[in-house]
Design a protein around this motif. Structure first.
Motif, PDB file in Angstrom:
ATOM      1  N   PHE A 188       0.778  -1.244   0.000  1.00  0.00           N
ATOM      2  CA  PHE A 188       0.000   0.000   0.000  1.00  0.00           C
ATOM      3  C   PHE A 188       0.810   1.295   0.000  1.00  0.00           C
ATOM      4  CE2 PHE A 188      -2.845  -3.239   1.726  1.00  0.00           C
ATOM      5  CZ  PHE A 188      -3.923  -3.064   0.874  1.00  0.00           C
ATOM      6  N   TRP A 189       2.130   1.213   0.035  1.00  0.00           N
ATOM      7  CA  TRP A 189       2.927   2.453   0.053  1.00  0.00           C
ATOM      8  C   TRP A 189       3.989   2.368  -1.031  1.00  0.00           C
ATOM      9  CZ3 TRP A 189       7.559   4.334   3.184  1.00  0.00           C
ATOM     10  CH2 TRP A 189       7.604   5.730   3.203  1.00  0.00           C
ATOM     11  N   LYS A 190       3.836   3.195  -2.031  1.00  0.00           N
ATOM     12  CA  LYS A 190       4.724   3.103  -3.197  1.00  0.00           C
ATOM     13  C   LYS A 190       6.166   3.488  -2.884  1.00  0.00           C
ATOM     14  CE  LYS A 190       1.234   3.526  -6.747  1.00  0.00           C
ATOM     15  NZ  LYS A 190       0.430   4.426  -7.520  1.00  0.00           N
ATOM     16  N   LYS A 191       6.372   4.247  -1.802  1.00  0.00           N
ATOM     17  CA  LYS A 191       7.735   4.687  -1.485  1.00  0.00           C
ATOM     18  C   LYS A 191       8.540   3.644  -0.713  1.00  0.00           C
ATOM     19  CE  LYS A 191       6.559   9.585  -1.560  1.00  0.00           C
ATOM     20  NZ  LYS A 191       6.328  10.791  -0.778  1.00  0.00           N
ATOM     21  N   THR A 192       7.958   2.496  -0.494  1.00  0.00           N
ATOM     22  CA  THR A 192       8.670   1.432   0.239  1.00  0.00           C
ATOM     23  C   THR A 192       9.909   0.998  -0.542  1.00  0.00           C
ATOM     24  OG1 THR A 192       6.592   0.634   1.135  1.00  0.00           O
ATOM     25  CG2 THR A 192       8.445  -0.899   1.196  1.00  0.00           C
ATOM     26  N   THR A 193      11.024   0.875   0.164  1.00  0.00           N
ATOM     27  CA  THR A 193      12.258   0.436  -0.499  1.00  0.00           C
ATOM     28  C   THR A 193      12.714  -0.918   0.050  1.00  0.00           C
ATOM     29  OG1 THR A 193      13.727   1.447   1.130  1.00  0.00           O
ATOM     30  CG2 THR A 193      13.015   2.852  -0.701  1.00  0.00           C
ATOM     31  N   SER A 194      13.644  -1.538  -0.679  1.00  0.00           N
ATOM     32  CA  SER A 194      14.145  -2.847  -0.235  1.00  0.00           C
ATOM     33  C   SER A 194      14.876  -2.716   1.102  1.00  0.00           C
ATOM     34  CB  SER A 194      15.064  -3.450  -1.292  1.00  0.00           C
ATOM     35  OG  SER A 194      16.142  -2.573  -1.551  1.00  0.00           O
ATOM     36  N   ARG A 195      15.624  -1.624   1.265  1.00  0.00           N
ATOM     37  CA  ARG A 195      16.318  -1.395   2.542  1.00  0.00           C
ATOM     38  C   ARG A 195      15.310  -1.229   3.679  1.00  0.00           C
ATOM     39  NH1 ARG A 195      21.624   0.783   1.351  1.00  0.00           N
ATOM     40  NH2 ARG A 195      22.482  -0.923   0.131  1.00  0.00           N
ATOM     41  N   GLY A 196      14.246  -0.465   3.379  1.00  0.00           N
ATOM     42  CA  GLY A 196      13.199  -0.238   4.387  1.00  0.00           C
ATOM     43  C   GLY A 196      12.618  -1.565   4.861  1.00  0.00           C
ATOM     44  N   ILE A 197      12.344  -2.451   3.896  1.00  0.00           N
ATOM     45  CA  ILE A 197      11.752  -3.751   4.250  1.00  0.00           C
ATOM     46  C   ILE A 197      12.722  -4.576   5.090  1.00  0.00           C
ATOM     47  CG2 ILE A 197      11.069  -5.977   3.278  1.00  0.00           C
ATOM     48  CD1 ILE A 197       9.664  -4.516   1.061  1.00  0.00           C
ATOM     49  N   SER A 198      13.965  -4.699   4.617  1.00  0.00           N
ATOM     50  CA  SER A 198      14.888  -5.602   5.318  1.00  0.00           C
ATOM     51  C   SER A 198      15.250  -5.082   6.719  1.00  0.00           C
ATOM     52  CB  SER A 198      16.145  -5.865   4.487  1.00  0.00           C
ATOM     53  OG  SER A 198      16.679  -4.658   4.027  1.00  0.00           O
ATOM     54  N   VAL A 199      15.430  -3.750   6.834  1.00  0.00           N
ATOM     55  CA  VAL A 199      15.761  -3.211   8.171  1.00  0.00           C
ATOM     56  C   VAL A 199      14.554  -3.343   9.108  1.00  0.00           C
ATOM     57  CG1 VAL A 199      16.460  -1.153   9.470  1.00  0.00           C
ATOM     58  CG2 VAL A 199      17.511  -1.639   7.253  1.00  0.00           C
ATOM     59  N   ALA A 200      13.351  -3.061   8.582  1.00  0.00           N
ATOM     60  CA  ALA A 200      12.142  -3.145   9.422  1.00  0.00           C
ATOM     61  C   ALA A 200      11.924  -4.576   9.917  1.00  0.00           C
ATOM     62  CB  ALA A 200      10.924  -2.662   8.639  1.00  0.00           C
ATOM     63  N   ILE A 201      12.191  -5.545   9.055  1.00  0.00           N
ATOM     64  CA  ILE A 201      12.031  -6.947   9.484  1.00  0.00           C
ATOM     65  C   ILE A 201      12.947  -7.222  10.672  1.00  0.00           C
ATOM     66  CG2 ILE A 201      12.508  -9.356   8.835  1.00  0.00           C
ATOM     67  CD1 ILE A 201      11.495  -8.713   6.034  1.00  0.00           C
ATOM     68  N   LEU A 236      10.339   1.086   8.962  1.00  0.00           N
ATOM     69  CA  LEU A 236      10.187   0.920   7.518  1.00  0.00           C
ATOM     70  C   LEU A 236       9.993   2.267   6.819  1.00  0.00           C
ATOM     71  CD1 LEU A 236       8.426  -1.916   5.692  1.00  0.00           C
ATOM     72  CD2 LEU A 236       8.086   0.406   4.891  1.00  0.00           C
ATOM     73  N   VAL A 237       9.159   3.113   7.411  1.00  0.00           N
ATOM     74  CA  VAL A 237       8.891   4.417   6.792  1.00  0.00           C
ATOM     75  C   VAL A 237      10.167   5.263   6.776  1.00  0.00           C
ATOM     76  CG1 VAL A 237       7.610   6.583   7.067  1.00  0.00           C
ATOM     77  CG2 VAL A 237       6.445   4.396   7.357  1.00  0.00           C
ATOM     78  N   LEU A 238      10.845   5.336   7.925  1.00  0.00           N
ATOM     79  CA  LEU A 238      12.043   6.188   8.012  1.00  0.00           C
ATOM     80  C   LEU A 238      13.136   5.707   7.061  1.00  0.00           C
ATOM     81  CD1 LEU A 238      12.327   6.896  11.859  1.00  0.00           C
ATOM     82  CD2 LEU A 238      11.556   8.433  10.038  1.00  0.00           C
ATOM     83  N   ILE A 239      13.424   4.411   7.084  1.00  0.00           N
ATOM     84  CA  ILE A 239      14.515   3.889   6.240  1.00  0.00           C
ATOM     85  C   ILE A 239      14.149   4.020   4.756  1.00  0.00           C
ATOM     86  CG2 ILE A 239      15.900   1.829   5.670  1.00  0.00           C
ATOM     87  CD1 ILE A 239      16.587   2.895   8.410  1.00  0.00           C
ATOM     88  N   SER A 240      12.879   3.808   4.423  1.00  0.00           N
ATOM     89  CA  SER A 240      12.460   3.944   3.024  1.00  0.00           C
ATOM     90  C   SER A 240      12.647   5.386   2.539  1.00  0.00           C
ATOM     91  CB  SER A 240      10.994   3.539   2.852  1.00  0.00           C
ATOM     92  OG  SER A 240      10.873   2.163   3.069  1.00  0.00           O
ATOM     93  N   LEU A 241      12.297   6.335   3.402  1.00  0.00           N
ATOM     94  CA  LEU A 241      12.454   7.740   3.015  1.00  0.00           C
ATOM     95  C   LEU A 241      13.937   8.109   2.863  1.00  0.00           C
ATOM     96  CD1 LEU A 241       9.707   9.439   5.244  1.00  0.00           C
ATOM     97  CD2 LEU A 241       9.651   9.051   2.771  1.00  0.00           C
ATOM     98  N   MET A 242      14.777   7.425   3.656  1.00  0.00           N
ATOM     99  CA  MET A 242      16.217   7.725   3.599  1.00  0.00           C
ATOM    100  C   MET A 242      16.902   7.014   2.425  1.00  0.00           C
ATOM    101  SD  MET A 242      16.817   7.440   7.688  1.00  0.00           S
ATOM    102  CE  MET A 242      18.530   7.028   7.615  1.00  0.00           C
ATOM    103  N   THR A 243      16.269   6.012   1.834  1.00  0.00           N
ATOM    104  CA  THR A 243      16.939   5.221   0.785  1.00  0.00           C
ATOM    105  C   THR A 243      16.075   5.152  -0.472  1.00  0.00           C
ATOM    106  OG1 THR A 243      15.970   3.223   1.718  1.00  0.00           O
ATOM    107  CG2 THR A 243      18.196   3.757   2.430  1.00  0.00           C
TER     108      THR A 243
END
Lengths: 93, 634
Positions: B560-573, B620-627
């Motif tokens: 549901f969020w187009k700005k999601t990045t691979s880094r955001g996903i892996s760090v959030a996990i 996830l949101v913070l890391i995605s915005l940063m990457t």
């Protein structure tokens, strides 16, 4: 080996419709669930009041949440299936 | 308590296990490819898959744990039923179809579908392993608890037995045999739970559950202020008096057997009430009500103390309808047994003493969770945390998610989820009746809350007990199989094949899965022995919290969020997983397991979800915005 489904999937023309419907139903259920949790946390004694036919609110609300999930699932499936069939027919034409 | 082994129980159990093994041999011939091993070839019928979902999901926590928790704490146990079922709403409306479209064999496949990121493959695989292992622990604990009364073996034998059978099922035929074991088990569980519920309703509520039920004695006492001077009995002699947490206990001697009693001062004349006790002596010997366990003095308990029906006090209600039963509970006083632990003369004394609880309190939240005015901030947060974890955890459980890959289409995925919701919903409604049935019919073993459903069945006859126990055992087999398939997929498919890029033929991939299944299975056996005494529902609640913290933010934001990045996903996990596991390791329950005081735990939360789930989303949101440069390319 590539990513992708284990079985080959046909084209789905209803993704947007189904996603929107799913999100709407999810939020409706979330609201009802949140109401249950809120009463449980802050007004647990309210759960003891008689709500329906001699049964208390805890039982009626709790069972209601289970039954509501089943009913909403059936409603969701009905509308999704109907929309999929309609879109597939249109695509064939 | 001590259980008598029944030959019919053994026969039914052996027939069941042999049937399951036969099924695995049959399907093993069809599981030569990776697709067959991990996803049953994607060709399971949606109805079979739906019931298999139920078989997969209705684990030891649902059958043994929830029934036990309702039997001990009333409505608070039913909260698990509500939360577990509500979680399926998230799975159906949000996750089912997109996941079916994106994935192939594992949860990591779906997460990585848009990115082709090694970090996602690695973190999703680790998360799958951690969640599955936390979920495996309660299943193994449940297996050990069941085998003791069924076959007379010690707890650890049950754990090894289940572990070995499951390793065999999974290693031979993977997802295909797992699906059919789950299908059969799901169907049997629902049918026989319905039968057990009919027995409960037909039996109604009685003051004396059955002829064999122990008749608890009372002895009048003479007191001066708070001291007991003498007891009015020729057979018992006063030994020790001890007050713990505002309750006075005394030990009495009768022909060399020491039993513990609690003082009741609620009426005009004080008297002693017989309690259950486990005394661990300084040299390590355990005495159950003053005698070795084999003497059978540690009774099954649970009874009504006062029944009001149509305004009149009665000794039994007679058969009741489903709604009448609930109404009758509200008008019944229940004798519950509360636990106190203390030390006397170097001996550790655990006493389970009688207390009367009005039915109105049984049928609303608050006996286990301290809520409203009775609670504090932490107890409320704990409750919120549990309900959040249950709601969000289901859609993030890897062993549930992989079942979407066993059907042929999104429509089939959706339909099978609805079959699952209907069958699981029906089962959860039945848990309230089975749990309450155990509470009123002497179905409680105070040493293990996990045994209430089988012990309830035992009060209705040995055949029903044998069948219910075999089904409960099957319940564990079905769920453990699913968990081990998910874990072996994470190791062999996600880590070895995708992350390490080890070149393997189809046959080697299947063999890698089989070896992984054996290793994970052995690990699960060891953990099942270590966590022996924990309630299985509680343990599963932790697995849900870890899944909801590590996996759900990734799934939902990816969708549901187009700005999601691979880094955001892996760090959030990783953040969601590590924070939830850390909070669990520092929780009061874990402190008790370490042998420390629960009150010394630095984080007084039993369930980590309220902190770790939001933390996963925020990360996830913070890391995605940063990457931003790592956004999806597909």
């Amino acid at each position: 080996m590539h990513h992708g489904p284990a079985a080959e999937l046909g084209k789905d023309y209803s993704i947007e419709y189904k996603t929107r419907l799913g999100v709407i139903l999810f939020f409706i259920y979330l609201l009802v669930y949140a109401g249950f949790v809120f009463i449980g946390v802050f007004y647990p004694d309210l759960m003891g009041i008689t709500a329906l036919a001699g049964l208390n609110l805890a039982f009626v609300y709790g069972m209601g949440l289970i039954v509501l999930a089943i009913i909403m699932g059936l409603v969701y499936n009905y509308f999704c299936t109907r929309h999929e069939d309609k879109m597939n027919k249109e695509a064939e034409l | 308590m001590i259980y008598t082994v029944s030959p019919s129980a053994i026969v039914i159990f052996v027939i069941f296990v042999l049937s399951v093994l036969g099924l695995s041999f049959y399907f093993a011939r069809k599981s030569k490819s990776a697709s067959g091993y991990y996803a049953a070839g994607g060709n399971i019928h949606w109805f079979v898959n739906g019931i298999a979902f139920a078989g997969d999901y209705l684990s030891a926590a649902s059958f043994l744990g929830i029934c036990g928790m309702i039997a001990f704490f009333g409505y608070d146990g039913f909260l698990y039923s509500i939360g577990f079922l509500a979680g399926w709403v998230v799975a159906l409306f949000i996750v089912a179809e997109p996941l079916k479209r994106m994935g192939k064999y594992t949860f990591a496949d779906a997460l990585d579908a848009k990115f082709d990121s090694r970090a996602i493959k690695l973190t999703a695989a680790i998360s799958t392993l951690v969640v599955s292992i936390f979920y495996l622990i309660p299943q193994m604990v449940g297996a050990g608890a069941l085998v003791t009364p069924l076959l007379g073996f010690p707890h650890w034998v049950g754990v090894v037995l289940v572990g070995s059978i499951v390793i065999f099922i999974v290693a031979t035929a993977g997802m295909t045999s797992t699906t059919y074991v789950q299908f059969i088990k799901g169907g049997l569980l629902i049918v026989f739970s319905t039968i057990l519920t009919i027995y409960v309703l037909n039996n109604g509520i009685k003051l004396t559950p059955n002829e064999d039920y122990h008749k608890f004695q009372t002895i009048p006492v003479v007191m001066e202020q708070d001291k007991i001077l003498e007891i009015e009995s020729d057979s018992y002699h006063l030994k020790t008096q001890h007050t713990e947490g505002g309750v006075t206990f005394v030990s009495l001697d009768n022909q060399g057997i020491e039993t513990w009693w609690s003082l009741n001062r609620s009426g005009s004349e004080p008297f002693l009430e017989e309690a259950l006790s486990i005394v661990t002596t300084a040299d390590g010997e355990k005495l159950y009500n003053g005698a070795p366990k084999t003497d059978g003095r540690f009774y099954q308990v649970g009874h009504a103390s006062k029944i009001i029906r149509n305004g009149q006090e009665v000794t039994e209600t007679g058969p009741l309808g489903p709604f009448e039963f609930i109404e009758a509970i509200e008008n019944t006083d229940v004798t519950r047994f509360l636990k106190k632990v203390f030390e006397v003369d170097g001996n550790k004394v655990t006493v389970f003493y009688q207390t009367i609880t009005p039915g109105k309190d049984i049928m609303k939240p608050g006996l286990y969770y301290k809520l409203g005015d009775k609670g504090n901030l932490w107890s409320r947060l704990d409750f919120l945390s549990l309900m959040l974890a249950l709601f969000l955890g289901t859609a993030a459980l890897p062993h549930i998610l992989i079942r979407y890959y066993t059907v042929a289409s999104q429509r089939a995925a959706r339909k099978s989820t609805i079959v699952a919701i209907a069958s699981i919903g029906l089962f959860y409604i039945l848990t309230l009746y089975m749990g309450a049935g155990a509470m009123f019919n002497g179905g409680l073993d105070m040493e293990s809350s996990n045994m209430s459903a089988p012990l309830l069945a035992k009060t209705f006859g040995i055949v029903l007990f044998s069948i219910i126990s075999a089904i409960a055992f099957a319940t564990i087999l079905g769920t453990v199989s699913g968990l081990i398939v998910a874990s072996s997929g994470a190791v062999a498919h996600d880590l070895m094949d995708k992350y390490m890029k080890i070149k393997m033929t189809e046959n080697q991939k299947v063999n890698a899965g089989r070896i992984s299944a054996v290793v994970v299975g052995i690990f699960a056996i060891i953990l099942g022995i270590i966590f022996k005494d924990q309630n299985v529902s509680f343990l599963v609640g932790l697995a849900f919290a870890i899944a909801a913290s590590s996996n759900l933010p990734a799934i939902l934001m990816l969708l549901f969020w187009k700005k999601t990045t691979s880094r955001g996903i892996s760090v959030a996990i990783m953040v969601g997983m590590i924070s939830s596991v850390l909070i669990i390791l520092l929780s009061p329950t874990m402190y008790e397991i370490y042998g420390l005081k629960a009150s010394d735990a630095p984080i007084p939360l039993q369930n980590p979800g309220i902190i770790s789930i939001p933390l996963g989303f925020i990360t996830l949101v913070l890391i995605s915005l940063m990457t931003k440069k790592h956004r999806a390319t597909k």
